[in-house]
Design a protein around this motif. Structure first.
Motif, PDB file in Angstrom:
ATOM      1  N   LEU A 193       0.829  -1.205   0.000  1.00  0.00           N
ATOM      2  CA  LEU A 193       0.000   0.000   0.000  1.00  0.00           C
ATOM      3  C   LEU A 193       0.865   1.258   0.000  1.00  0.00           C
ATOM      4  CD1 LEU A 193      -2.918  -0.866   2.467  1.00  0.00           C
ATOM      5  CD2 LEU A 193      -3.106  -0.388   0.019  1.00  0.00           C
ATOM      6  N   ALA A 194       1.949   1.226   0.755  1.00  0.00           N
ATOM      7  CA  ALA A 194       2.867   2.376   0.771  1.00  0.00           C
ATOM      8  C   ALA A 194       3.496   2.570  -0.601  1.00  0.00           C
ATOM      9  CB  ALA A 194       3.942   2.164   1.835  1.00  0.00           C
ATOM     10  N   GLN A 195       3.868   1.477  -1.240  1.00  0.00           N
ATOM     11  CA  GLN A 195       4.431   1.564  -2.586  1.00  0.00           C
ATOM     12  C   GLN A 195       3.402   2.103  -3.577  1.00  0.00           C
ATOM     13  OE1 GLN A 195       7.474   1.052  -3.622  1.00  0.00           O
ATOM     14  NE2 GLN A 195       8.473  -0.058  -1.935  1.00  0.00           N
ATOM     15  N   LEU A 196       2.135   1.717  -3.406  1.00  0.00           N
ATOM     16  CA  LEU A 196       1.066   2.193  -4.275  1.00  0.00           C
ATOM     17  C   LEU A 196       0.886   3.705  -4.145  1.00  0.00           C
ATOM     18  CD1 LEU A 196      -1.261   1.341  -6.212  1.00  0.00           C
ATOM     19  CD2 LEU A 196      -2.706   1.098  -4.183  1.00  0.00           C
ATOM     20  N   GLY A 253       2.652   9.397  -6.540  1.00  0.00           N
ATOM     21  CA  GLY A 253       3.259  10.660  -6.142  1.00  0.00           C
ATOM     22  C   GLY A 253       2.562  11.366  -5.001  1.00  0.00           C
ATOM     23  N   TRP A 254       1.769  10.626  -4.236  1.00  0.00           N
ATOM     24  CA  TRP A 254       1.073  11.227  -3.099  1.00  0.00           C
ATOM     25  C   TRP A 254       1.992  11.182  -1.871  1.00  0.00           C
ATOM     26  CZ3 TRP A 254      -3.238   7.391  -4.583  1.00  0.00           C
ATOM     27  CH2 TRP A 254      -3.939   7.883  -5.704  1.00  0.00           C
ATOM     28  N   THR A 255       2.453  12.316  -1.437  1.00  0.00           N
ATOM     29  CA  THR A 255       3.409  12.361  -0.323  1.00  0.00           C
ATOM     30  C   THR A 255       2.838  13.011   0.927  1.00  0.00           C
ATOM     31  OG1 THR A 255       4.287  14.457  -1.190  1.00  0.00           O
ATOM     32  CG2 THR A 255       5.411  12.412  -1.869  1.00  0.00           C
ATOM     33  N   TRP A 256       1.590  13.458   0.868  1.00  0.00           N
ATOM     34  CA  TRP A 256       0.951  14.115   2.014  1.00  0.00           C
ATOM     35  C   TRP A 256      -0.440  13.494   2.181  1.00  0.00           C
ATOM     36  CZ3 TRP A 256       2.131  16.501   6.179  1.00  0.00           C
ATOM     37  CH2 TRP A 256       1.297  17.416   6.818  1.00  0.00           C
ATOM     38  N   VAL A 270      -7.596   5.127  -0.409  1.00  0.00           N
ATOM     39  CA  VAL A 270      -6.713   3.989  -0.686  1.00  0.00           C
ATOM     40  C   VAL A 270      -7.020   2.940   0.376  1.00  0.00           C
ATOM     41  CG1 VAL A 270      -4.342   3.179  -0.943  1.00  0.00           C
ATOM     42  CG2 VAL A 270      -4.938   5.535  -1.595  1.00  0.00           C
ATOM     43  N   GLY A 271      -7.429   1.741  -0.054  1.00  0.00           N
ATOM     44  CA  GLY A 271      -7.960   0.795   0.911  1.00  0.00           C
ATOM     45  C   GLY A 271      -7.234  -0.523   1.013  1.00  0.00           C
ATOM     46  N   SER A 272      -7.356  -1.125   2.190  1.00  0.00           N
ATOM     47  CA  SER A 272      -6.863  -2.479   2.411  1.00  0.00           C
ATOM     48  C   SER A 272      -7.910  -3.472   1.945  1.00  0.00           C
ATOM     49  CB  SER A 272      -6.563  -2.694   3.904  1.00  0.00           C
ATOM     50  OG  SER A 272      -7.741  -2.520   4.671  1.00  0.00           O
ATOM     51  N   ASP A 284     -15.971   7.015  -4.758  1.00  0.00           N
ATOM     52  CA  ASP A 284     -15.707   7.009  -6.201  1.00  0.00           C
ATOM     53  C   ASP A 284     -14.210   7.167  -6.465  1.00  0.00           C
ATOM     54  OD1 ASP A 284     -18.351   6.736  -6.667  1.00  0.00           O
ATOM     55  OD2 ASP A 284     -18.681   8.697  -7.592  1.00  0.00           O
ATOM     56  N   GLY A 285     -13.659   6.250  -7.272  1.00  0.00           N
ATOM     57  CA  GLY A 285     -12.233   6.305  -7.606  1.00  0.00           C
ATOM     58  C   GLY A 285     -11.318   5.644  -6.602  1.00  0.00           C
ATOM     59  N   ALA A 286     -11.895   4.990  -5.567  1.00  0.00           N
ATOM     60  CA  ALA A 286     -11.063   4.336  -4.553  1.00  0.00           C
ATOM     61  C   ALA A 286     -10.235   3.218  -5.167  1.00  0.00           C
ATOM     62  CB  ALA A 286     -11.944   3.773  -3.441  1.00  0.00           C
ATOM     63  N   ILE A 287      -9.015   3.076  -4.683  1.00  0.00           N
ATOM     64  CA  ILE A 287      -8.128   2.002  -5.146  1.00  0.00           C
ATOM     65  C   ILE A 287      -7.578   1.261  -3.934  1.00  0.00           C
ATOM     66  CG2 ILE A 287      -7.465   3.175  -7.279  1.00  0.00           C
ATOM     67  CD1 ILE A 287      -4.855   3.970  -5.901  1.00  0.00           C
ATOM     68  N   GLY A 288      -7.092   0.061  -4.172  1.00  0.00           N
ATOM     69  CA  GLY A 288      -6.530  -0.709  -3.068  1.00  0.00           C
ATOM     70  C   GLY A 288      -6.067  -2.063  -3.527  1.00  0.00           C
ATOM     71  N   LEU A 289      -5.792  -2.918  -2.566  1.00  0.00           N
ATOM     72  CA  LEU A 289      -5.279  -4.253  -2.857  1.00  0.00           C
ATOM     73  C   LEU A 289      -6.345  -5.293  -2.552  1.00  0.00           C
ATOM     74  CD1 LEU A 289      -1.742  -3.914  -1.240  1.00  0.00           C
ATOM     75  CD2 LEU A 289      -2.373  -3.592  -3.632  1.00  0.00           C
ATOM     76  N   SER A 290      -6.344  -6.370  -3.320  1.00  0.00           N
ATOM     77  CA  SER A 290      -7.317  -7.432  -3.084  1.00  0.00           C
ATOM     78  C   SER A 290      -6.659  -8.786  -3.259  1.00  0.00           C
ATOM     79  CB  SER A 290      -8.505  -7.304  -4.053  1.00  0.00           C
ATOM     80  OG  SER A 290      -8.086  -7.544  -5.389  1.00  0.00           O
ATOM     81  N   ILE A 291      -7.379  -9.812  -2.847  1.00  0.00           N
ATOM     82  CA  ILE A 291      -6.905 -11.183  -3.004  1.00  0.00           C
ATOM     83  C   ILE A 291      -7.017 -11.572  -4.471  1.00  0.00           C
ATOM     84  CG2 ILE A 291      -7.309 -13.566  -2.274  1.00  0.00           C
ATOM     85  CD1 ILE A 291      -8.609 -12.361   0.266  1.00  0.00           C
TER      86      ILE A 291
END
Length: 473
Positions: free
Chosen positions: A207-210, A215-218, A304-306, A325-332
């Motif tokens: 998630l940190a790498q994502l 380029g989101w640093t804040w 950004v979601g788990s 809307d537009g949420a991103i994250g990691l999934s199985i």
């Protein structure tokens, strides 16, 4: 209150659920569980019993009624239970795996409660029967089940409490399809825990790498105030700092917190300048947060979601104001198990099995009421029992949880293969072997086996995920 003090108090409360030792007039030592007996929601007899703990009733929804009504049925958790039963039935119909041995199951409802999870786990381990207790080993008996399939509800510290208070003798094998907390990888604390899903050791870093990739640093951060959220966010924060990402705020909550505490989190988000929010939350916690965010019309944030909530269809249904809307994250990873979808959708087979939960599932599934329910309102139609599943589109017909079902499927097969090896099965199995939970756990830790995947009968080698993911440094 310190963690140790909290565990001590909780430990004594939990121990009261365990057993009552009493003497009859004949001075016979008797052991029985205190309180009402816990009965499974789904069950089937067999030579060897598998246990299951799922949160059939855990959905969060604002309801303007009294405490006279039952909580809403969580169809997603019921799907998970069906996946476990599907794997069990498939193994029973196999001539190659555990020949001559029938697998049964007892599936309990934890209601999303930690205390209840422990109570039903004890029911699985000990049974409900009143038994005479020999003086040399009071209140001990062989385990009722060989393994328990559970999600992330059976919180790890409570298992540790029982382990400590019972002198290290409390042992039952847990196999989880959804408990990702990296804390559970510590085998000195959780020797009986295995899983078929990667730990958050990897997800948190990914998630940190994502976040760094875009380029989101804040950013802001919200987490569930439990092992899952706190451990996951701690690892994310550490990795994010190494990547040059700064957290404007990091807050936690649990779905049972007061409205004032959750309102403070809303105020923090409103006062912040960061527009990216990393949410390490469970699905139930996220559902509650979405409702509050919707009340304040808080759109325009990049979420950004788990995996705990990013795939939940219920979260999408709750998000009527398009907060996510537009949420991103990691999934199985995606998966397909031949025949499982058809089995899960065959709700009528529950009625044929005389399972008590059939009526509730059918009424929830088709949004109707049977006449005998005595709760048919003017706006509800009456169930006929002949409704057509193919005409319904709801969270139960949504198979987006198939990757999770696949993890359950693999967990059941893992236990079956371990038992197959222990019982020295070839054309028949050795009934004389005395099964022992430590033996099953030890066999699982070094197990390789083959499972059938997809309609093309693709075969791959599966090794117990505990070894693949938890032992990599």
């Amino acid at each position: 209150m310190t963690s140790t003090q909290r565990w001590t108090v909780g430990g004594w409360v939990l121990l009261q659920l365990l057993v009552v030792v009493s003497f009859s007039q004949a001075e016979e030592l008797v052991c029985q569980q205190r309180g009402d007996p816990e009965n499974p929601q789904l069950s089937k007899d067999g030579d060897i019993i598998m246990g299951g703990i799922f949160s059939f009733h855990s959905s969060w929804k604002v309801r303007q009624d009294t405490y006279m009504n039952k909580p809403l049925l969580d169809l997603g958790e019921f799907q998970c239970a069906q996946a476990m039963i599907f794997a069990t039935e498939e193994i029973n119909n196999s001539t190659d795996l555990l020949p001559g041995i029938s697998l049964g199951y007892k599936v309990y409802d934890s209601c999303g409660s930690i205390a209840r999870s422990v109570k039903v786990a004890l029911a699985l381990a000990n049974g409900n029967e009143v038994v005479s207790a020999p003086t040399e080993a009071p209140c001990t008996r062989p385990a009722q089940v060989q393994a328990i399939i559970c999600s992330n509800v059976l919180k790890c510290e409570y298992v540790t409490v029982l382990h400590i208070f019972l002198g290290g003798n409390f042992f039952f094998l847990q196999i989880s399809h959804f408990a990702t907390c990296a804390c559970l990888s510590d085998k000195t604390k959780y020797p009986s825990f295995l899983r078929t899903v990667p730990s958050d050791y990897y997800q948190s870093r990914a998630l940190a790498q994502l976040v760094k990739h875009f380029g989101w640093t804040w950013v802001g951060a919200i987490r569930s105030n439990n092992d899952y959220g706190n451990n996951g966010m701690a690892t994310f924060t550490e990795t994010a700092q190494q990547l040059g990402i700064c957290l404007e705020y990091s807050v936690s909550f649990f779905r049972t917190d007061s409205s004032d505490k959750i309102k403070k989190i809303i105020d923090i988000i409103k006062a912040s300048t960061s527009k990216v929010i990393v949410a390490f939350l469970s699905g139930m916690d996220m559902n509650l947060l979405i409702q509050v965010l919707s009340q304040h019309n808080m759109t325009g944030y990049q979420w950004v979601g788990s995996e705990g909530w990013i795939l939940e269809s219920q979260t999408a249904d709750t998000d009527t104001h398009h907060i996510l809307d537009g949420a991103i994250g990691l999934s199985i990873p995606k998966a397909h198990v031949s025949g499982m979808k058809e089995f899960i959708l065959d709700v009528k087979q529950l009625n044929l099995s005389s399972n008590k939960i059939f009526t509730e599932v059918w009424e929830t599934f088709f949004n109707c009421k049977f006449k005998q329910s005595n709760s048919l309102s003017e706006n509800q139609r009456e169930c006929t029992g002949h409704e057509d599943v193919s005409e319904v589109q709801n969270s139960y017909t949504d198979m987006s949880f198939m990757p999770i079902f696949n993890n359950i499927y693999k967990g059941v097969y893992a236990v079956a293969h371990a038992l197959h090896n222990i019982l020295e099965c070839n054309e028949t199995c050795n009934y004389k072997v005395q099964l022992d939970l430590h033996m099953v756990s030890s066999t699982l830790n070094k197990l390789y086996f083959v499972v059938k995947m997809s309609n093309n009968i693709e075969m791959y080698i599966f090794k117990c995920m505990n070894k693949i993911f938890d032992n990599i440094s």
